[in-house]
Motif scaffolding. Structure first.
Motif, mmCIF file in Angstrom:
data_model
loop_
_atom_site.group_PDB
_atom_site.id
_atom_site.type_symbol
_atom_site.label_atom_id
_atom_site.label_comp_id
_atom_site.label_asym_id
_atom_site.label_seq_id
_atom_site.Cartn_x
_atom_site.Cartn_y
_atom_site.Cartn_z
ATOM 1 N N GLU A 37 -5.157 11.400 -4.538
ATOM 2 C CA GLU A 37 -4.526 10.972 -3.289
ATOM 3 C C GLU A 37 -4.354 9.456 -3.264
ATOM 4 O O GLU A 37 -3.348 8.936 -2.760
ATOM 5 N N GLN A 38 -5.320 8.736 -3.804
ATOM 6 C CA GLN A 38 -5.191 7.279 -3.880
ATOM 7 C C GLN A 38 -3.978 6.882 -4.723
ATOM 8 O O GLN A 38 -3.240 5.951 -4.367
ATOM 9 N N ILE A 39 -3.804 7.559 -5.843
ATOM 10 C CA ILE A 39 -2.656 7.265 -6.705
ATOM 11 C C ILE A 39 -1.353 7.538 -5.962
ATOM 12 O O ILE A 39 -0.418 6.720 -5.986
ATOM 13 N N MET B 257 5.467 -8.668 -8.565
ATOM 14 C CA MET B 257 5.054 -7.290 -8.858
ATOM 15 C C MET B 257 3.947 -6.884 -7.912
ATOM 16 O O MET B 257 3.121 -7.712 -7.505
ATOM 17 N N GLN B 258 3.929 -5.621 -7.567
ATOM 18 C CA GLN B 258 2.847 -5.048 -6.774
ATOM 19 C C GLN B 258 2.082 -4.051 -7.637
ATOM 20 O O GLN B 258 2.687 -3.236 -8.334
ATOM 21 N N MET B 259 0.759 -4.134 -7.592
ATOM 22 C CA MET B 259 -0.054 -3.210 -8.388
ATOM 23 C C MET B 259 -1.333 -2.868 -7.640
ATOM 24 O O MET B 259 -1.701 -3.514 -6.646
ATOM 25 N N ALA B 260 -2.024 -1.847 -8.123
ATOM 26 C CA ALA B 260 -3.320 -1.442 -7.571
ATOM 27 C C ALA B 260 -4.227 -1.054 -8.726
ATOM 28 O O ALA B 260 -3.777 -0.468 -9.713
ATOM 29 N N ARG C 61 -4.056 8.300 6.158
ATOM 30 C CA ARG C 61 -5.216 8.099 7.022
ATOM 31 C C ARG C 61 -6.473 7.903 6.203
ATOM 32 O O ARG C 61 -7.301 7.055 6.491
ATOM 33 N N ARG C 62 -6.627 8.708 5.138
ATOM 34 C CA ARG C 62 -7.828 8.571 4.311
ATOM 35 C C ARG C 62 -7.864 7.205 3.636
ATOM 36 O O ARG C 62 -8.878 6.529 3.583
ATOM 37 N N TRP C 63 -6.705 6.826 3.093
ATOM 38 C CA TRP C 63 -6.638 5.539 2.401
ATOM 39 C C TRP C 63 -6.962 4.391 3.359
ATOM 40 O O TRP C 63 -7.752 3.509 3.071
ATOM 41 N N MET C 64 -6.325 4.412 4.514
ATOM 42 C CA MET C 64 -6.515 3.329 5.459
ATOM 43 C C MET C 64 -7.949 3.302 5.976
ATOM 44 O O MET C 64 -8.554 2.249 6.129
ATOM 45 N N ALA C 65 -8.512 4.483 6.219
ATOM 46 C CA ALA C 65 -9.873 4.535 6.737
ATOM 47 C C ALA C 65 -10.867 4.049 5.709
ATOM 48 O O ALA C 65 -11.843 3.372 6.025
ATOM 49 N N ALA C 66 -10.631 4.407 4.450
ATOM 50 C CA ALA C 66 -11.594 4.051 3.414
ATOM 51 C C ALA C 66 -11.518 2.580 3.047
ATOM 52 O O ALA C 66 -12.519 1.956 2.744
ATOM 53 N N PHE C 67 -10.333 1.994 3.070
ATOM 54 C CA PHE C 67 -10.181 0.665 2.508
ATOM 55 C C PHE C 67 -9.588 -0.357 3.469
ATOM 56 O O PHE C 67 -9.582 -1.542 3.165
ATOM 57 N N ALA D 6 -4.710 14.079 -14.185
ATOM 58 C CA ALA D 6 -3.555 13.914 -15.074
ATOM 59 C C ALA D 6 -2.242 14.194 -14.355
ATOM 60 O O ALA D 6 -1.255 13.466 -14.532
ATOM 61 N N ALA D 7 -2.204 15.238 -13.541
ATOM 62 C CA ALA D 7 -0.962 15.582 -12.850
ATOM 63 C C ALA D 7 -0.535 14.482 -11.886
ATOM 64 O O ALA D 7 0.665 14.197 -11.747
ATOM 65 N N ASP D 8 -1.496 13.829 -11.232
ATOM 66 C CA ASP D 8 -1.160 12.744 -10.310
ATOM 67 C C ASP D 8 -0.666 11.521 -11.073
ATOM 68 O O ASP D 8 0.230 10.812 -10.608
ATOM 69 N N ILE D 9 -1.258 11.262 -12.241
ATOM 70 C CA ILE D 9 -0.763 10.176 -13.087
ATOM 71 C C ILE D 9 0.660 10.477 -13.538
ATOM 72 O O ILE D 9 1.545 9.614 -13.483
ATOM 73 N N ASP D 10 0.880 11.707 -13.972
ATOM 74 C CA ASP D 10 2.228 12.096 -14.418
ATOM 75 C C ASP D 10 3.256 11.902 -13.303
ATOM 76 O O ASP D 10 4.381 11.429 -13.543
ATOM 77 N N ALA D 11 2.875 12.270 -12.089
ATOM 78 C CA ALA D 11 3.800 12.136 -10.958
ATOM 79 C C ALA D 11 4.095 10.667 -10.671
ATOM 80 O O ALA D 11 5.239 10.294 -10.372
#
Length: 376
Positions: free
Chosen positions: A122-124, A70-73, A6-12, A145-150
């Motif tokens: 959350e974006q990641i 490829m899909q990227m962000a 919801r946050r992602w969709m609302a923001a972007f 860092a933890a979100d990047i690692d995940a």
């Protein structure tokens, strides 16, 4: 996950779309897709020829294999101002690659660094959930860092730009290397100084909690101290009130330092405060060297009160990231690093370098930025 979505969709209004100007893509059964071709840029004295050559080398290696979808962000801390050229570069590269992806700014969640980092995390997560195989991110510090690692554990390649998350498992950092940038800035000022002794004022960061700012200052200070100048550092003070404090402190140094002040060096985008201090002290003849290309810095350059500034090649940082992500997917990380070797400071950091812009080259530099669509 629903909250994140919801946050992602609302923001972007999240819409990952295939860039229209890509030259690669799928073909009929048994046919090879078109080779990747970069759109040529006009030749200019500020063209980063070493980066252009390195990119051409990477693309040549990619083109030896199969061209794949490829899909990227690309997730940035902002889309305007300093980040405008980054956005332009990243969008152009994704268009040339023909990948599915977009560039997005912060979600607006939170007012402090930690809250912004959590929102970026959350974006990641959402990018991975939506199928991104590669993520470029300008991180709000090591808190993500933890979100990047995940994301990496889930199979996505992650490249950082502008700022790093060095304690994460990101593959490559792309941007300015702080200490070498400080060395370059120190050398630019050094060439303008009278013989020592003399005092040099550095307007920069001495706070160890901001590692990049500290390293930039230490690089510059080392150059000047090695040349036997006395160096005093004004801890940068952000905000309107900070401007008054900065100018008064530097003015006092100009008026009272022993040995006398012979030059000033600013290491951040509000470097123009050094020129304001020389005016306030009635010493506009002192050489001032600045950083970044803020409109006020340009104004003081046009007036002859700033001799030179250093810009961080944001366009190239943004342009490189999609190509690096695509290289990691198609030829692997090691082969990508090998292709990028001329620009790598070490195994995992790519240095885009700096443009040194002299006071009498402002118009030429603006013309260069206009020619690549990267004006701020």
């Amino acid at each position: 996950m629903k909250l994140i979505r919801r946050r992602w969709m609302a923001a972007f209004g999240l819409t990952l779309t295939t860039a229209a100007c890509g030259t690669s893509g799928t073909t009929g059964a048994g046919e090879r897709a078109s080779l990747i071709k970069r759109a040529p840029l006009p030749e200019n004295e500020f063209t980063a020829k070493e980066i252009e050559a390195t990119l051409d080398n990477l693309i040549a290696e990619i083109n030896k294999g199969s061209i794949e979808p490829m899909q990227m962000a690309v997730l940035l801390k902002a889309l305007g101002g300093f980040f405008t050229p980054i956005t332009t570069g990243a969008n152009r590269a994704m268009g040339e690659l023909g990948v599915t992806g977009n560039v997005v700014g912060p979600s607006g969640q939170g007012s402090d660094q930690q809250q912004r980092a959590e929102a970026q995390g959350e974006q990641i997560q959402q990018a991975v959930a939506d199928g991104a195989e590669g993520i470029g991110v300008s991180p709000f510090g090591d808190a993500i860092a933890a979100d990047i690692d995940a994301a990496v554990a889930d199979g996505a390649a992650v490249v950082t730009l502008d700022t790093d998350a060095k304690d994460s498992t990101r593959s490559i950092y792309v941007g300015t290397i702080s200490e070498s940038a400080g060395v370059t800035a120190g050398q630019t000022l050094l060439a303008l100084l009278p013989p020592s002794p003399g005092t040099v004022v550095i307007h920069g960061n001495a706070d160890p909690s901001w590692v990049d700012g500290l390293n930039r200052m230490l690089g510059a200070r080392g150059v000047l101290e090695e040349a036997d100048y006395t160096v005093v550092v004004r801890q940068i003070a952000w905000g309107p009130a900070g401007q008054v404090d900065d100018i008064e402190w530097m003015k006092a140094q100009i008026e009272t330092a022993d040995p006398p002040v012979v030059g000033l060096l600013g290491l951040h985008d509000i470097s123009y405060r050094c020129a304001m201090a020389t005016e306030a002290a009635g010493a506009p003849e002192l050489p001032v060297v600045a950083f970044d290309f803020d409109p006020k810095t340009v104004e003081y350059m046009r007036r002859g009160l700033i001799e030179a500034t250093h810009t961080q090649r944001q366009y190239y940082a943004g342009y490189l990231v999609p190509y690096i992500l695509y290289g990691i997917k198609t030829i692997g990380l090691e082969a990508t690093q090998a292709s990028l070797a001329p620009q790598m400071s070490d195994d995992s950091r790519l240095n885009v370098g700096l443009d040194v812009v002299r006071w009498n080259k402002v118009d030429q530099y603006n013309a260069f930025l206009d020619s690549i669509g990267a004006s701020q």
